[in-house]
Design a protein around this motif. Structure first.
Motif, PDB file in Angstrom:
ATOM      1  N   SER A   1       1.204 -15.709  -4.417  1.00 24.95           N
ATOM      2  CA  SER A   1       1.631 -15.475  -5.803  1.00 24.95           C
ATOM      3  C   SER A   1       0.542 -14.781  -6.614  1.00 24.95           C
ATOM      4  CB  SER A   1       2.032 -16.786  -6.471  1.00 24.95           C
ATOM      5  OG  SER A   1       3.185 -17.298  -5.856  1.00 24.95           O
ATOM      6  N   GLU A   2      -0.698 -15.197  -6.412  1.00 24.08           N
ATOM      7  CA  GLU A   2      -1.813 -14.571  -7.129  1.00 24.08           C
ATOM      8  C   GLU A   2      -1.992 -13.114  -6.682  1.00 24.08           C
ATOM      9  OE1 GLU A   2      -6.587 -15.110  -7.214  1.00 24.08           O
ATOM     10  OE2 GLU A   2      -5.409 -16.913  -7.635  1.00 24.08           O
ATOM     11  N   ALA A   3      -1.950 -12.872  -5.374  1.00 27.04           N
ATOM     12  CA  ALA A   3      -2.094 -11.504  -4.874  1.00 27.04           C
ATOM     13  C   ALA A   3      -0.950 -10.624  -5.373  1.00 27.04           C
ATOM     14  CB  ALA A   3      -2.142 -11.508  -3.342  1.00 27.04           C
ATOM     15  N   TYR A   4       0.258 -11.178  -5.419  1.00 25.48           N
ATOM     16  CA  TYR A   4       1.402 -10.413  -5.919  1.00 25.48           C
ATOM     17  C   TYR A   4       1.223 -10.087  -7.401  1.00 25.48           C
ATOM     18  CZ  TYR A   4       6.086  -9.091  -7.302  1.00 25.48           C
ATOM     19  OH  TYR A   4       7.155  -8.400  -7.808  1.00 25.48           O
ATOM     20  N   ALA A   5       0.869 -11.088  -8.202  1.00 24.22           N
ATOM     21  CA  ALA A   5       0.715 -10.893  -9.648  1.00 24.22           C
ATOM     22  C   ALA A   5      -0.370  -9.863  -9.958  1.00 24.22           C
ATOM     23  CB  ALA A   5       0.392 -12.215 -10.330  1.00 24.22           C
ATOM     24  N   GLN A   6      -1.419  -9.846  -9.153  1.00 26.93           N
ATOM     25  CA  GLN A   6      -2.537  -8.920  -9.384  1.00 26.93           C
ATOM     26  C   GLN A   6      -2.405  -7.625  -8.581  1.00 26.93           C
ATOM     27  OE1 GLN A   6      -6.193 -11.111  -8.821  1.00 26.93           O
ATOM     28  NE2 GLN A   6      -5.595 -12.672 -10.282  1.00 26.93           N
ATOM     29  N   GLN A   7      -1.267  -7.466  -7.901  1.00 26.66           N
ATOM     30  CA  GLN A   7      -0.994  -6.285  -7.083  1.00 26.66           C
ATOM     31  C   GLN A   7      -2.139  -5.999  -6.108  1.00 26.66           C
ATOM     32  OE1 GLN A   7       0.321  -2.947  -9.458  1.00 26.66           O
ATOM     33  NE2 GLN A   7       1.881  -4.166 -10.479  1.00 26.66           N
TER      34      GLN A   7
END
Length: 145
Positions: free
Chosen positions: A41-47
Motif C-alpha cells: 500500500s505504501e509503495a502504491y501510494a508513493q508510486q
C-alpha cells in the motif's frame, strides 16, 4: 473413548488448515519485515518501484500464462486491506504452481513494481546470476523459487 478424541483432534486440525492455511505456510527464513498490506500500500501510494516485499494474499483471478519472451504464470492476489496485486511468476526459472485455484492463499517474496492498476509482483524466484535478492511463492506448504 480414546479413538473419538483422536478423531475430534484430527477434524479440528483439518478445520484450522482449511480456514487459516496461512498458519501452516512454510517459506524460506528471512528477517522480519512489515506486513504485505503496509509495504504494498505504501509503495502504491508513493508510486514506488523496485521495492522488495513479503506477505500473502488470496487468489481472486487466474490469468493465462504470458508466453512471449520469458514465460510467466500470472494471477491476481487480494491483500488483507483489499489492495490487488498482479503476480508475474517466471516459470522458466522457477516451478509453476500447477494446483493453484481461486480462493487459495499464496505467500510471497518478490519485487513490487508500481502501476495504476495496483502494481506487479515479480522476481518471485532465485536469481541465477546472484545479483538480485531471491524471491519465492508459497502455496499449500510448498515453496516455489
Amino acid at each position: 473413548m480414546r479413538k473419538s478424541v483422536y478423531i475430534a483432534a484430527l477434524f479440528g486440525l483439518a478445520y484450522l488448515l482449511v480456514q487459516t492455511p496461512e498458519l501452516f505456510e512454510q517459506a524460506p527464513d528471512s528477517a522480519p519485515q512489515a506486513s504485505s498490506t503496509e509495504q504494498v500500500s505504501e509503495a502504491y501510494a508513493q508510486q514506488q518501484s523496485k521495492v522488495q516485499v513479503r506477505g500473502q494474499g488470496v487468489v481472486i483471478k487466474l490469468l493465462p500464462d504470458d508466453t512471449k519472451g520469458s514465460r510467466h504464470q500470472k494471477f491476481i492476489l487480494r491483500l488483507s486491506d483489499g489492495h490487488t496485486l498482479l503476480v508475474a511468476h517466471n516459470i522458466d526459472l522457477a516451478p509453476r504452481i500447477n494446483d493453484l485455484r481461486v480462493k487459495d492463499y499464496v505467500g510471497f517474496m518478490g519485487e513490487y513494481e508500481w502501476n495504476p492498476q495496483g502494481g506487479v509482483l515479480h522476481w518471485t524466484h532465485h536469481d541465477p546470476a546472484g545479483r538480485h535478492p531471491g524471491g519465492w511463492l508459497s502455496h499449500n506448504g510448498k515453496t516455489y523459487q
